[in-house]
Design a protein around this motif. Structure first.
Motif, PDB file in Angstrom:
ATOM      1  N   LYS A 154       0.835  -1.202   0.000  1.00  0.00           N
ATOM      2  CA  LYS A 154       0.000   0.000   0.000  1.00  0.00           C
ATOM      3  C   LYS A 154       0.864   1.244   0.000  1.00  0.00           C
ATOM      4  O   LYS A 154       1.788   1.387   0.806  1.00  0.00           O
ATOM      5  N   TYR A 159      -1.380  12.018   4.051  1.00  0.00           N
ATOM      6  CA  TYR A 159      -0.522  12.012   5.241  1.00  0.00           C
ATOM      7  C   TYR A 159       0.861  12.559   4.911  1.00  0.00           C
ATOM      8  O   TYR A 159       1.895  11.901   5.068  1.00  0.00           O
ATOM      9  N   GLY A 319     -10.001   9.082   7.122  1.00  0.00           N
ATOM     10  CA  GLY A 319      -9.516   9.612   5.843  1.00  0.00           C
ATOM     11  C   GLY A 319      -9.542   8.542   4.775  1.00  0.00           C
ATOM     12  O   GLY A 319      -9.108   7.425   5.012  1.00  0.00           O
ATOM     13  N   ASP A 347     -11.719  -0.820   7.015  1.00  0.00           N
ATOM     14  CA  ASP A 347     -10.716   0.146   7.465  1.00  0.00           C
ATOM     15  C   ASP A 347     -10.875   0.356   8.976  1.00  0.00           C
ATOM     16  O   ASP A 347     -10.738   1.462   9.496  1.00  0.00           O
ATOM     17  N   ASN A 368      -7.546   9.587  13.024  1.00  0.00           N
ATOM     18  CA  ASN A 368      -8.440   9.198  11.924  1.00  0.00           C
ATOM     19  C   ASN A 368      -8.793   7.713  12.012  1.00  0.00           C
ATOM     20  O   ASN A 368      -7.889   6.865  12.094  1.00  0.00           O
TER      21      ASN A 368
END
Ligand SMILES: C[C@@H](CNC(N)=O)C(=O)O
Ligand SMILES: [Zn+2]
Ligand SMILES: [Zn+2]
Ligand SMILES: [Zn+2]
Length: 525
Positions: A154, A159, A319, A347, A368
């Motif tokens: 990933k 960020y 996010g 997530d 987040n």
């Protein structure tokens, strides 16, 4: 290992359904068929599945359990998070090992393994994040793919200064993913625009959670999604866009997937005469890209950021943000039902209210992340199947099978078939449950789906042949889950990639050299 005889249910796979019994022994499915007769009934647990569905256990390809992030650590650890998962019908998660910039990917992988192995209640795997670039990173990706069972990496486009990588680094990482037979994943938001947007909101005195959405509207997600697709396609690398949160990003993915491989024959002419008809093979190449909407984006929206109670609004901060357009969940579910979006995840990255309060005066400091790992399957059943948008087979595809195929786990995972792992959920499509922090099994004091009534309830969950959850009672043990290595070059993905490599290789035009005059170039001076 238990011997289990599941009787009288309707077995639902992604491609077909059949009324059949299922016999399980030694953690594997040994038989599927009508009116089975186990070899012996001694020590066999019989489960009556009449009027119930027998589904492959859910696979959640996107969690962050006990994740050190934004000055704290996500609250659901690998025990509590996987315990909550099995309560909701999920029998495997894929989490992320995320190295700090400049640090070793392999060391991050080993660290996450040391956290997860002693605690997981169900099977798991790990994606690894590429948060910086160097020859060492490139080499470590190869080692992870060839020796550690990691076939997915990933890259964060957001960020800034923490995990974000730029376009050239994306190009290098995608090229290496293609080389080693991995799937490239992206967090697709423009991190530079977010940073500038946040400064603007704070300068306007907007410090609350509404600033989190206002500083990164959905075009910031859509732009990065298209950019990632363009870069991945330039090196013919398969791309997986995580947490697709908006209509515009989902549309970008749908458009990219729809471009077929078109071979057109076009006459062309120059000047006053026609060339002989030439065939100009124009290939508008379809793109190998997968979109992952998550339970949060399918079940709720970003209007909560304007809630008068700070903690309620802050609890929804993640996010990319949930979108304030209330039509978003329905739009995403439609694309999931019709195949434009491919899998569902959560997530799951939970922080309780006092952790979220780190950002009480500045939304950029609100950790987040939201919940989902326990409720994903019910939310997708309620909003997807009970609503009439998809059938039971598509439900299995988007909650289990497609993820298994993309990450090379199929048919060991993601299917009810002889030889597959006995990861099974007995599902009651008619039962309902009301989601609430008062009754959920997650570690936090808030649930973003609070009060939602869902059809579709996990009655029994079986993890690799062991009943780990039955009628509200857990039979889990920390460490019972296993790390599942994943081989590179998943056929489901790389068969197409190889085909595109063959057909779409650009070639030079054969022509006689130019022999005419060339203008004299003025000497440097
Ligand atoms: C850091 C991680 C979880 N947090 C989030 N999505 O808000 C991610 O961005 O996927
Ligand atoms: Zn992300
Ligand atoms: Zn609300
Ligand atoms: Zn994430």
């Amino acid at each position: 290992m238990q011997k289990i005889w599941i009787r009288g249910g309707r077995v639902v796979n992604a491609d077909c359904s059949q009324v059949a019994d299922v016999y399980v022994e030694d953690g594997k499915i040994k038989a599927v068929g009508a009116h089975l007769q186990p070899p012996s009934l001694a020590g066999v647990q019989v489960i009556d599945a009449s009027n119930k569905l027998v589904l492959p256990g859910g696979i959640d390809p996107h969690t962050h359990l006990q994740f050190p992030f934004m000055g704290t650590q996500s609250k659901d650890d690998f025990y509590q998070g996987t315990k909550a998962a099995v309560a909701g019908g999920t029998t495997m998660i894929i989490d992320f090992a995320i190295p700090q910039k400049g640090c070793s990917l392999i060391e991050a992988y080993e660290r996450w393994r040391s956290w997860a192995d002693p605690k997981v209640c169900c099977d798991y795997a790990l994606h690894v994040a590429v948060t910086w670039w160097s020859d060492k990173v490139k080499e470590e990706m190869k080692i992870l793919a060839q020796e550690k069972g990691v076939n997915s990496f990933k890259m964060f486009m957001a960020y800034k200064g923490v995990y974000m990588v730029g376009d050239l680094e994306l190009h290098s990482a995608f090229s290496q993913c293609k080389q080693i037979g991995a799937i490239a994943q992206v967090h697709a938001e423009n991190g530079d625009l977010i940073a500038e947007g946040a400064k603007k909101m704070l300068s306007l005195g907007i410090t609350g959670p509404e600033g989190h959405q206002l500083c990164r509207p959905e075009e910031v997600e859509a732009e990065a999604t298209l950019r990632a697709i363009t870069i991945a396609n330039s090196v013919n690398c398969p791309l997986y866009v995580v947490h697709v949160m908006s209509k515009s990003a989902a549309t970008v993915i749908a458009d990219a997937r729809r471009q077929g491989l078109a071979v057109g024959y076009f006459p062309y002419s120059f000047g006053c005469y026609w060339h002989s008809y030439q065939t100009l093979k124009v290939q508008v190449k379809g793109k190998v890209v997968y979109g992952e909407p998550i339970a949060a984006g399918l079940g709720t929206d970003g209007t909560h950021y304007w809630h008068k109670e700070w903690s309620h609004a802050a609890a929804h901060v993640m996010g990319p943000p949930l979108r304030p357009d209330p039509a978003t969940p329905d739009f995403l579910m439609n694309l999931l039902a019709n195949g434009d979006l491919t899998v569902t995840a959560t997530d799951n990255c939970t922080f309780d209210i006092c952790q979220k309060a780190l950002g009480k005066d500045d939304f950029t400091k609100i950790p987040n992340g939201v919940n989902g790992v326990e409720d994903r399957m019910s939310v997708v059943w309620e909003k997807g199947v009970h609503s009439g948008k998809m059938d039971e087979n598509r439900f299995v595809a988007v909650t289990s099978t497609n993820t298994a195929k993309i990450f090379n786990l199929y048919p060991r995972k993601g299917r009810i078939a002889v030889g597959s792992d006995a990861d099974i959920v007995i599902w009651d499509p008619k039962a309902t449950r009301t989601i609430s922090a008062k009754t959920h099994h997650q570690a936090i004091d808030f649930n973003i789906f609070e009060g939602m009534v869902c059809h579709g309830v996990a009655v029994v969950t079986i993890s690799r042949g062991k009943v780990v959850y039955q009628n509200g009672v857990f039979h889990v043990a920390a460490g019972d889950g296993r790390y599942v290595p994943r081989e590179p070059f998943p056929e489901y993905v790389y068969k197409r990639i190889r085909q595109r490599d063959q057909v779409c290789q650009p070639v030079p035009v054969k022509r006689a050299p130019y022999v005419g005059k060339v203008i004299a170039v003025a000497a440097e001076g």
